[in-house]
Design a protein around this motif. Structure first.
Motif, PDB file in Angstrom:
ATOM      1  N   VAL A 120     -48.495  -0.621  16.018  1.00 53.54           N
ATOM      2  CA  VAL A 120     -47.679   0.584  15.894  1.00 53.54           C
ATOM      3  C   VAL A 120     -47.641   1.087  14.453  1.00 53.54           C
ATOM      4  N   ASN A 121     -47.373   2.377  14.327  1.00 54.47           N
ATOM      5  CA  ASN A 121     -47.053   3.016  13.050  1.00 54.47           C
ATOM      6  C   ASN A 121     -45.655   3.606  13.169  1.00 54.47           C
ATOM      7  N   PHE A 122     -44.920   3.647  12.041  1.00 53.75           N
ATOM      8  CA  PHE A 122     -43.594   4.257  12.059  1.00 53.75           C
ATOM      9  C   PHE A 122     -43.167   4.598  10.638  1.00 53.75           C
ATOM     10  N   GLU A 123     -42.300   5.602  10.539  1.00 54.32           N
ATOM     11  CA  GLU A 123     -41.699   5.956   9.253  1.00 54.32           C
ATOM     12  C   GLU A 123     -40.448   5.097   9.098  1.00 54.32           C
ATOM     13  N   VAL A 124     -40.298   4.480   7.954  1.00 57.33           N
ATOM     14  CA  VAL A 124     -39.219   3.517   7.742  1.00 57.33           C
ATOM     15  C   VAL A 124     -37.843   4.156   7.917  1.00 57.33           C
ATOM     16  N   ASP A 125     -37.682   5.416   7.514  1.00 58.03           N
ATOM     17  CA  ASP A 125     -36.373   6.059   7.619  1.00 58.03           C
ATOM     18  C   ASP A 125     -36.086   6.632   9.002  1.00 58.03           C
ATOM     19  N   ALA A 126     -37.053   6.581   9.907  1.00 56.94           N
ATOM     20  CA  ALA A 126     -36.846   7.098  11.259  1.00 56.94           C
ATOM     21  C   ALA A 126     -36.105   6.100  12.151  1.00 56.94           C
ATOM     22  N   LEU A 127     -35.998   4.854  11.687  1.00 57.29           N
ATOM     23  CA  LEU A 127     -35.382   3.805  12.493  1.00 57.29           C
ATOM     24  C   LEU A 127     -34.153   3.240  11.802  1.00 57.29           C
ATOM     25  N   ALA A 128     -33.133   2.944  12.599  1.00 56.92           N
ATOM     26  CA  ALA A 128     -31.953   2.240  12.095  1.00 56.92           C
ATOM     27  C   ALA A 128     -32.334   0.789  11.817  1.00 56.92           C
ATOM     28  N   ALA A 129     -31.535   0.125  11.013  1.00 52.48           N
ATOM     29  CA  ALA A 129     -31.820  -1.271  10.656  1.00 52.48           C
ATOM     30  C   ALA A 129     -31.943  -2.149  11.900  1.00 52.48           C
ATOM     31  N   VAL A 130     -31.081  -1.947  12.883  1.00 50.48           N
ATOM     32  CA  VAL A 130     -31.139  -2.761  14.100  1.00 50.48           C
ATOM     33  C   VAL A 130     -32.429  -2.490  14.876  1.00 50.48           C
ATOM     34  N   GLU A 131     -32.928  -1.247  14.853  1.00 47.84           N
ATOM     35  CA  GLU A 131     -34.189  -0.939  15.526  1.00 47.84           C
ATOM     36  C   GLU A 131     -35.371  -1.593  14.809  1.00 47.84           C
ATOM     37  N   ASP A 183     -43.854 -18.653  14.489  1.00 44.06           N
ATOM     38  CA  ASP A 183     -43.360 -19.825  13.766  1.00 44.06           C
ATOM     39  C   ASP A 183     -42.575 -19.493  12.495  1.00 44.06           C
ATOM     40  N   GLU A 184     -42.492 -18.211  12.153  1.00 43.58           N
ATOM     41  CA  GLU A 184     -41.852 -17.816  10.896  1.00 43.58           C
ATOM     42  C   GLU A 184     -40.678 -16.886  11.174  1.00 43.58           C
ATOM     43  N   PRO A 185     -39.590 -17.013  10.412  1.00 43.66           N
ATOM     44  CA  PRO A 185     -38.498 -16.044  10.569  1.00 43.66           C
ATOM     45  C   PRO A 185     -38.960 -14.655  10.115  1.00 43.66           C
ATOM     46  N   VAL A 186     -38.320 -13.624  10.628  1.00 45.76           N
ATOM     47  CA  VAL A 186     -38.707 -12.248  10.287  1.00 45.76           C
ATOM     48  C   VAL A 186     -37.993 -11.737   9.032  1.00 45.76           C
ATOM     49  N   ASP A 187     -37.278 -12.599   8.338  1.00 48.29           N
ATOM     50  CA  ASP A 187     -36.482 -12.183   7.176  1.00 48.29           C
ATOM     51  C   ASP A 187     -37.311 -11.488   6.101  1.00 48.29           C
ATOM     52  N   ARG A 188     -38.476 -12.042   5.771  1.00 50.68           N
ATOM     53  CA  ARG A 188     -39.304 -11.427   4.721  1.00 50.68           C
ATOM     54  C   ARG A 188     -39.777 -10.045   5.132  1.00 50.68           C
ATOM     55  N   ALA A 189     -40.173  -9.898   6.386  1.00 52.27           N
ATOM     56  CA  ALA A 189     -40.608  -8.590   6.881  1.00 52.27           C
ATOM     57  C   ALA A 189     -39.446  -7.596   6.850  1.00 52.27           C
ATOM     58  N   MET A 190     -38.274  -8.036   7.250  1.00 50.97           N
ATOM     59  CA  MET A 190     -37.101  -7.155   7.227  1.00 50.97           C
ATOM     60  C   MET A 190     -36.762  -6.750   5.805  1.00 50.97           C
ATOM     61  N   ASP A 191     -36.876  -7.681   4.865  1.00 48.88           N
ATOM     62  CA  ASP A 191     -36.621  -7.361   3.451  1.00 48.88           C
ATOM     63  C   ASP A 191     -37.567  -6.275   2.945  1.00 48.88           C
ATOM     64  N   VAL A 192     -38.843  -6.344   3.341  1.00 52.42           N
ATOM     65  CA  VAL A 192     -39.817  -5.323   2.935  1.00 52.42           C
ATOM     66  C   VAL A 192     -39.379  -3.958   3.455  1.00 52.42           C
ATOM     67  N   LEU A 193     -38.982  -3.898   4.717  1.00 49.80           N
ATOM     68  CA  LEU A 193     -38.578  -2.620   5.300  1.00 49.80           C
ATOM     69  C   LEU A 193     -37.299  -2.083   4.655  1.00 49.80           C
ATOM     70  N   LEU A 194     -36.314  -2.946   4.482  1.00 51.80           N
ATOM     71  CA  LEU A 194     -35.054  -2.497   3.892  1.00 51.80           C
ATOM     72  C   LEU A 194     -35.210  -2.064   2.444  1.00 51.80           C
ATOM     73  N   SER A 195     -36.099  -2.697   1.718  1.00 46.84           N
ATOM     74  CA  SER A 195     -36.268  -2.344   0.305  1.00 46.84           C
ATOM     75  C   SER A 195     -36.979  -0.993   0.130  1.00 46.84           C
ATOM     76  N   ASN A 196     -37.519  -0.448   1.218  1.00 45.00           N
ATOM     77  CA  ASN A 196     -38.200   0.844   1.149  1.00 45.00           C
ATOM     78  C   ASN A 196     -37.417   1.973   1.811  1.00 45.00           C
ATOM     79  N   GLU A 197     -36.183   1.721   2.173  1.00 47.53           N
ATOM     80  CA  GLU A 197     -35.340   2.786   2.728  1.00 47.53           C
ATOM     81  C   GLU A 197     -34.890   3.722   1.607  1.00 47.53           C
ATOM     82  N   LYS A 198     -34.737   4.993   1.966  1.00 50.62           N
ATOM     83  CA  LYS A 198     -34.195   5.952   0.997  1.00 50.62           C
ATOM     84  C   LYS A 198     -32.717   5.693   0.841  1.00 50.62           C
ATOM     85  N   MET A 199     -32.233   5.794  -0.359  1.00 54.66           N
ATOM     86  CA  MET A 199     -30.812   5.606  -0.626  1.00 54.66           C
ATOM     87  C   MET A 199     -30.111   6.964  -0.616  1.00 54.66           C
ATOM     88  N   GLY A 200     -29.039   7.046   0.184  1.00 51.64           N
ATOM     89  CA  GLY A 200     -28.209   8.266   0.219  1.00 51.64           C
ATOM     90  C   GLY A 200     -28.960   9.378   0.742  1.00 51.64           C
TER      91      GLY A 200
END
Length: 126
Positions: A59-70, A109-126
């Motif tokens: 899949v492809n997606f824009e990081v700001d198009a999805l909520a954190a839970v999505e 076999d790996e937690p998704v924490d690192r992947a989630m950190d990558v996505l969250l660190s690229n969200e637009k602020m405000g």
């Protein structure tokens, strides 16, 4: 800041699982109403006897198009596919000038924490 991300199966030897994988991915992303786009493309060119052509399936997606839970649901979905198919997936991004970069593996076999950190660190602020 990176805007467009991808999650693709790692590897190009997908002929035996591609149809089932694509079907499951399409079903999962259906509720996202176009905010997550299914990709199933092979690189053009001729195939050398020992090498498989690159195959982008995911899949492809824009990081700001999805909520954190999505975003987290998307990562957990691909982690579950990893367990079911015995294949890892790669979270990466489209960069300027047609380039891309893989950031982190998504594996059963790996937690998704690192992947989630990558996505969250690229969200637009405000």
């Amino acid at each position: 800041m990176i805007e467009t991300f991808y999650i693709y199966v790692d590897g190009s030897d997908l002929s035996e699982i591609a149809t089932e994988l694509r079907t499951r991915i399409e079903a999962f992303v259906s509720p996202y109403a176009g905010r997550v786009r299914v990709v199933d493309q092979r690189a053009g060119g001729t195939q050398e006897a020992a090498d498989l052509l690159d195959w982008d399936l995911g899949v492809n997606f824009e990081v700001d198009a999805l909520a954190a839970v999505e975003k987290k649901d998307l990562l957990f979905f691909f982690q579950s596919l990893s367990a079911q198919f015995g294949r890892d997936f790669v979270l990466g991004a489209s960069l300027p000038h047609g380039q891309s970069e893989d950031f982190v593996s998504i594996s059963a076999d790996e937690p998704v924490d690192r992947a989630m950190d990558v996505l969250l660190s690229n969200e637009k602020m405000g």
